[in-house]
Design an enzyme around this catalytic site. Structure first.
Site, PDB file in Angstrom:
ATOM      1  N   PRO A 106       0.811  -1.189   0.000  1.00  0.00           N
ATOM      2  CA  PRO A 106       0.000   0.000   0.000  1.00  0.00           C
ATOM      3  C   PRO A 106       0.852   1.248   0.000  1.00  0.00           C
ATOM      4  O   PRO A 106       1.788   1.351   0.788  1.00  0.00           O
ATOM      5  CB  PRO A 106      -0.766  -0.092   1.311  1.00  0.00           C
ATOM      6  N   GLU A 107       0.491   2.147  -0.856  1.00  0.00           N
ATOM      7  CA  GLU A 107       1.025   3.497  -0.754  1.00  0.00           C
ATOM      8  C   GLU A 107      -0.103   4.323  -0.155  1.00  0.00           C
ATOM      9  O   GLU A 107      -1.108   3.774   0.264  1.00  0.00           O
ATOM     10  CB  GLU A 107       1.453   4.005  -2.149  1.00  0.00           C
TER      11      GLU A 107
END
Length: 269
Positions: free
Chosen positions: A2-3
């Site tokens: 995840p960013e």
DNA sequence: CGAAAAACCTGGCAGC
DNA sequence: TGCTGCCAGGTTTTTC
């Protein structure tokens, strides 16, 4: 995986637990990025979840008298199931149990982490973080100022969470493509105008990614159980050998700081 | 000191 | 089919 957009999407999906009672936390594998504190369950059991927020890529659970700091690492995800569901998927490590439902933390690579603290601002994971990319503090003049003395390439520079948080490997390449800046350029070479372009481009991309619910990648599931077929149109990431959408020249793939980096050598100067 | 590389893990996939 | 090597969204720790 995840960013920032993926973390933000996850946060939105679990916001409905705000003001609910956290009955219990169950930890089935404490060996994450760091070993989970053995008193965490005791300290967080039977507390009100007063608020849920995000700082950088951390999800913050504000309890009555403490904060839980959760990071999804490279491969972590949350899902919501019924409280009485008693099945486990491979790599389910933690359950946050509320009155009717629970949040399950799954993380194959175990690069994620969970901490508990009384003082969020001074916590070592939080106190050195740079500004949020979507805040006014992340401006062209700010980026210009902090980039003056650095010799590293701009792509590595904007992935450093001390400089600005939330920009990971995918959006770093995408940001620089949109800003028309070559990722190899050293940060101190940038003009203030170029810094402005970079900050604008990053905000634009992060916002549109959040809007569509985060980029869908191998291990990311939206926490509300929706399949996650939404996807923003990536211009360069993963597109090496394919034509640039603007000039048709082949997208290049190189390694910077041990991370895959994609760019168009014609459009990005 | 700053910058580069290694480290933490598992799984999926390409190639043989 | 099965083995090997490489790659993966992050960030800290170690080494140069």
């Amino acid at each position: 995986m995840p960013e920032l957009p993926e973390v933000e999407t996850t946060l939105q999906a679990i916001k409905k637990f705000k003001n609910q009672n956290l009955n219990d936390v169950k930890i089935y594998n404490r060996n994450l990025r760091w070993k989970v504190n053995k008193n965490l369950e005791k300290k967080s059991r039977n507390k009100t979840l007063k608020n849920l927020s995000r700082r950088a890529k951390y999800i913050i659970f504000e309890l009555d008298d403490a904060f839980l700091i959760l990071h999804l690492g490279m491969s972590g995800s949350l899902r919501i199931t019924k409280k009485e569901d008693n099945y486990f998927l491979k790599h389910d490590h933690i359950e946050f149990i509320f009155d009717k439902e629970k949040i399950v933390y799954n993380d194959p690579r175990r690069f994620g982490s969970l901490h508990i603290t009384n003082n969020l601002e001074t916590h070592r994971l939080i106190n050195n973080l740079g500004p949020e990319p979507l805040s006014r503090n992340f401006s062209g003049s700010y980026l210009y100022e902090i980039s003056r003395k650095s010799n590293t390439n701009i792509k590595t520079f904007i992935m450093n969470q001390k400089h600005v948080v939330g920009i990971g490997n995918i959006y770093a390449s995408e940001t620089l493509y949109l800003a028309k800046i070559n990722p190899l350029k050293t940060s101190h070479e940038l003009t203030e105008e170029e810094c402005k372009k970079i900050t604008h481009a990053s905000k634009k991309i992060l916002k549109s990614a959040i809007k569509v619910g985060g980029t869908t990648l191998k291990d990311f599931y939206s926490a509300d159980g929706s399949p996650g077929y939404f996807k923003i149109k990536l211009n360069v990431y993963g597109r090496d050998g394919q034509p640039c959408r603007k000039c048709k020249k082949d997208i290049k793939k190189i390694n910077l700081n041990q991370r895959a980096t994609y760019f168009c050598s014609k459009c990005q100067i």
